[in-house]
Design a protein around this motif. Structure first.
Motif, mmCIF file in Angstrom:
data_model
loop_
_atom_site.group_PDB
_atom_site.id
_atom_site.type_symbol
_atom_site.label_atom_id
_atom_site.label_comp_id
_atom_site.label_asym_id
_atom_site.label_seq_id
_atom_site.Cartn_x
_atom_site.Cartn_y
_atom_site.Cartn_z
ATOM 1 N N ALA A 218 0.809 -1.226 0.000
ATOM 2 C CA ALA A 218 0.000 0.000 0.000
ATOM 3 C C ALA A 218 0.841 1.274 0.000
ATOM 4 O O ALA A 218 0.455 2.286 -0.585
ATOM 5 C CB ALA A 218 -0.956 -0.008 1.175
ATOM 6 N N MET A 219 1.990 1.231 0.677
ATOM 7 C CA MET A 219 2.810 2.434 0.758
ATOM 8 C C MET A 219 3.887 2.485 -0.325
ATOM 9 O O MET A 219 4.673 3.427 -0.380
ATOM 10 C CB MET A 219 3.472 2.532 2.148
ATOM 11 C CG MET A 219 2.497 2.661 3.295
ATOM 12 S SD MET A 219 1.239 3.929 2.999
ATOM 13 C CE MET A 219 2.199 5.394 3.332
ATOM 14 N N LYS A 220 3.918 1.443 -1.160
ATOM 15 C CA LYS A 220 4.923 1.429 -2.228
ATOM 16 C C LYS A 220 4.325 1.981 -3.522
ATOM 17 O O LYS A 220 3.154 2.286 -3.582
ATOM 18 C CB LYS A 220 5.434 0.003 -2.443
ATOM 19 C CG LYS A 220 6.193 -0.516 -1.241
ATOM 20 C CD LYS A 220 6.877 -1.807 -1.553
ATOM 21 C CE LYS A 220 7.748 -2.209 -0.376
ATOM 22 N NZ LYS A 220 8.059 -3.629 -0.427
ATOM 23 N N HIS A 221 5.131 2.056 -4.548
ATOM 24 C CA HIS A 221 4.691 2.486 -5.891
ATOM 25 C C HIS A 221 3.965 3.830 -5.860
ATOM 26 O O HIS A 221 3.014 4.054 -6.600
ATOM 27 C CB HIS A 221 3.756 1.438 -6.526
ATOM 28 C CG HIS A 221 4.225 0.039 -6.345
ATOM 29 N ND1 HIS A 221 5.279 -0.487 -7.052
ATOM 30 C CD2 HIS A 221 3.812 -0.954 -5.519
ATOM 31 C CE1 HIS A 221 5.480 -1.722 -6.675
ATOM 32 N NE2 HIS A 221 4.614 -2.043 -5.742
ATOM 33 N N GLN A 222 4.389 4.713 -4.979
ATOM 34 C CA GLN A 222 3.721 6.016 -4.911
ATOM 35 C C GLN A 222 4.422 7.015 -5.841
ATOM 36 O O GLN A 222 5.547 6.793 -6.280
ATOM 37 C CB GLN A 222 3.804 6.565 -3.495
ATOM 38 C CG GLN A 222 3.035 5.767 -2.476
ATOM 39 C CD GLN A 222 3.024 6.486 -1.129
ATOM 40 O OE1 GLN A 222 2.604 7.619 -1.038
ATOM 41 N NE2 GLN A 222 3.504 5.825 -0.103
ATOM 42 N N TYR A 223 3.732 8.132 -6.041
ATOM 43 C CA TYR A 223 4.316 9.189 -6.864
ATOM 44 C C TYR A 223 5.646 9.663 -6.267
ATOM 45 O O TYR A 223 6.593 9.946 -6.985
ATOM 46 C CB TYR A 223 3.319 10.357 -6.966
ATOM 47 C CG TYR A 223 3.809 11.482 -7.840
ATOM 48 C CD1 TYR A 223 4.086 11.270 -9.189
ATOM 49 C CD2 TYR A 223 4.009 12.764 -7.320
ATOM 50 C CE1 TYR A 223 4.538 12.303 -10.001
ATOM 51 C CE2 TYR A 223 4.454 13.793 -8.131
ATOM 52 C CZ TYR A 223 4.721 13.555 -9.462
ATOM 53 O OH TYR A 223 5.187 14.571 -10.262
ATOM 54 N N ILE A 224 5.724 9.709 -4.945
ATOM 55 C CA ILE A 224 6.949 10.221 -4.312
ATOM 56 C C ILE A 224 8.012 9.136 -4.105
ATOM 57 O O ILE A 224 9.121 9.439 -3.648
ATOM 58 C CB ILE A 224 6.648 10.858 -2.926
ATOM 59 C CG1 ILE A 224 5.808 9.897 -2.093
ATOM 60 C CG2 ILE A 224 6.031 12.221 -3.060
ATOM 61 C CD1 ILE A 224 5.729 10.279 -0.643
ATOM 62 N N SER A 225 7.687 7.877 -4.455
ATOM 63 C CA SER A 225 8.664 6.795 -4.217
ATOM 64 C C SER A 225 9.890 6.952 -5.104
ATOM 65 O O SER A 225 9.814 7.507 -6.200
ATOM 66 C CB SER A 225 8.043 5.430 -4.541
ATOM 67 O OG SER A 225 6.848 5.247 -3.842
ATOM 68 N N THR A 226 10.989 6.430 -4.601
ATOM 69 C CA THR A 226 12.205 6.385 -5.434
ATOM 70 C C THR A 226 12.734 4.953 -5.403
ATOM 71 O O THR A 226 12.414 4.183 -4.500
ATOM 72 C CB THR A 226 13.322 7.309 -4.893
ATOM 73 O OG1 THR A 226 13.690 6.859 -3.599
ATOM 74 C CG2 THR A 226 12.874 8.746 -4.821
#
Ligand code: HEM
Length: 570
Positions: free
Chosen positions: A491-499
């Motif tokens: 749920a907290m992965k693959h976000q717009y802010i992820s690197t």
């Protein structure tokens, strides 16, 4: 025996004079005697031979024909032969040292032996440089495919750049011999333009002070968007051809002025105009300069009108910032404090330092965010069938937070987040990232020697369309990252802010964009308001607008338009 007619005097201070022997008055100096004029000596083949000793020794000296005999007999024999030897050895040592230095310099600065992209197809180096400048993404893609897992090079107008496979990222992300800021300065041609990235201390303060206070900024940004959006996109029931980039630039510049500069600055039309115009001037200036080979830049720059424009804009910034710093000298801060407030709190900062910092943040933060928004809308304009689903999510979240966005509610915009991420995957702001410069020579774990000054980077645009990392990479799938986020663990992965190593939209490692949290919030709120109230599409038959790309920069074409229409009932 032969008679000395004239001696050559070498004084210790480097002064050298040739005198007939009877003219020598001082008998205390240490002198070198070189037999010069003696006819006898010439015949014997010893001219140029040097003897060193005191004048007394020399005045009394009768040189035997057999020099070896002199060396054995003369009272000053030891002194003479030692200094003579030292004098000869000195030149030999210097010669050896010089050759060693040149060889060492050549070996340690020799560019690493790596395959160079296009070397076979375009043997002329200048033409290869030009091919990279104008077709960056294609050249990167060619090298990436051809050399796969090896380190390879690109010839650019500013020298050779090395492209790293991803496996080097962990080894290099904290390597002490490579530097990020220097590489940004190099990209900005700092020695010719005076331009560069923000100082490390200011970036640190941005991360430590501004990012944690983002929640406090959300209502301020939301108010700015609600005020500015209707001015930029008036209500219109008919499809209207609209330039996107300039409108996005305007709204982002107001939010950025509030966050970076001051509450007053965000209402100052002159400052807003200046900050919007500055980025374009800088980009135009660099684009023009980078077409020229490095050696010509000290001259070429004087012929570019952008140089005068940049200087003029610095002078204007000077006028603004000196006034603001004077007004802030009392210690009065905005609420929440701006980056400028944090920067001057407890520190003495000169106007010139503040100009450099503010303008660098303007370049790093305004254009990039406005470009990201424009890319999103250019993508959406050719996929307008996706709008209803995005709008529905926004409506639900909006209702849930009663129209007052919070960090939590922005986090619930998962479909929008995925769409933004997909748009940025295919339209990065830079074609290569993890740009670093070697500040010392070093050797990579697999053996390649990297000389000081080498430029290193990763072909981000190619990584993002590599099917080893992305399924059907060429296909735009707005829900690509939404799907995996449905499971709890992701749920907290693959976000717009992820690197990540295969997710290089914000760079990688400790210099990954610190402004991405701010950009994320600004973009989500702006897009939410826009999509709640407007439909967008491209005119029939018009495909996705192509980007403008040069050297490392990728930008949406600001001259393009999309059709915009108000949503019914607004
Ligand atoms: C959509 C918007 C943005 C994009 C696409 C973007 C992209 C990037 C990228 C790719 C890098 C890393 C460069 C590299 O490693 O080679 C970077 C660094 C940086 N970005 Fe952003 N950026 C954005 C918005 C912002 C904003 C709003 C700020 C505001 C402060 C900002 C400030 C910076 C700074 C200061 C760095 C350098 C970090 C350092 O020196 O350690 N960026 N950005």
């Amino acid at each position: 025996m032969m008679q000395i007619d004239e001696v050559l005097l070498d004084f210790e201070n480097g002064y050298r004079r040739s005198l007939p022997i009877q003219d020598i008055r001082y008998d205390t100096v240490t002198i070198v005697v070189e037999i010069q004029n003696s006819k006898d000596a010439l015949e014997k083949g010893v001219p140029g031979h040097k003897f060193v000793g005191s004048l007394t020794t020399i005045a009394a000296m009768k040189i035997p024909e057999n020099l070896t005999a002199l060396q054995n007999d003369a009272p000053s024999r030891n002194a003479l032969s030692l200094v003579q030897l030292a004098s000869q050895v000195k030149w030999q040592i210097l010669g050896v040292l010089l050759i060693t230095f040149i060889t060492y310099h050549y070996i340690t600065n020799r560019p690493p032996r790596v395959p160079i992209v296009l070397e076979k197809e375009i043997p002329n180096k200048l033409e290869r440089q030009s091919a990279f400048f104008f077709h960056t993404a294609n050249v990167l893609q060619k090298g990436y495919k051809e050399f796969g897992d090896r380190i390879w090079g690109i010839d650019t107008n500013q020298g050779l750049r090395l492209v790293l496979p991803l496996r080097y990222l962990d080894e290099l992300k904290s390597h002490p011999a490579i530097n990020f800021a220097d590489s940004i300065s190099r990209h900005a041609l700092i020695e010719h333009t005076g331009l560069g990235g923000p100082p490390a201390a200011a970036v640190h303060i941005f991360k430590a002070k501004l990012n944690p206070s983002l929640s406090e900024y959300l209502p301020i940004f939301h108010d700015i968007i609600k005020r500015e959006l209707p001015l930029a996109f008036p209500q219109n029931q008919d499809w209207t051809e609209t330039h996107i980039f300039e409108r996005m630039l305007r709204i982002v510049s107001v939010m950025s002025a509030r966050a970076f500069y001051s509450a007053e600055g965000s209402k100052d039309e002159h400052w807003l105009e200046l900050s919007q115009a500055y980025v374009s001037t800088v980009l135009d200036y660099l684009q023009k300069l980078k077409r020229w080979p490095e050696f010509s830049l000290p001259l070429v720059k004087f012929f570019l009108p952008e140089r005068a424009k940049v200087i003029q804009q610095w002078n204007q910034a000077h006028a603004h910032l000196s006034k603001t710093l004077e007004a802030k000298a009392s210690g009065k801060q905005d609420s929440p404090p701006s980056l400028l407030d944090h920067l001057i709190s407890g520190r003495k900062v000169t106007v010139d330092e503040m100009i450099h910092t503010q303008m660098a943040f303007v370049v790093a933060g305004i254009h990039t965010t406005a470009a990201g928004l424009t890319q999103f809308l250019y993508d959406l304009a050719v996929r307008s069938e996706d709008i209803p689903e995005l709008r529905e999510e926004i409506r639900q979240v909006y209702a849930g937070c009663e129209g007052a966005f919070t960090k939590k509610s922005l986090g619930e915009l998962k479909k929008l987040d995925s769409w933004m991420r997909e748009s940025q995957r295919l339209c990065l702001s830079v074609s290569t990232t993890f740009q670093r410069i070697a500040t010392k020579r070093f050797r990579l774990s697999e053996g390649l020697y990297i000389p000081k000054g080498t430029r290193l980077e990763v072909a981000a645009t190619s990584v993002h369309v590599d099917e080893a990392f992305y399924e059907n990479p060429e296909v735009f799938d707005g829900q690509r990252s939404f799907k995996p986020r449905q499971g709890q663990s992701q749920a907290m992965k693959h976000q717009y802010i992820s690197t990540g190593k295969t997710d290089l939209r914000w760079g990688y490692g400790r210099h990954a964009c610190p402004g991405r949290f701010l950009a994320d919030a600004e973009m989500k709120m702006l897009l939410s308001e826009l999509l709640l109230h407007f439909d967008v599409k491209n005119p029939e038959g018009q495909g996705r607008h192509a980007n403008i790309a040069f050297d490392n920069n990728v930008m949406p074409d600001p001259t393009k338009t999309v059709m915009v229409k108000s949503v019914k009932g607004w």
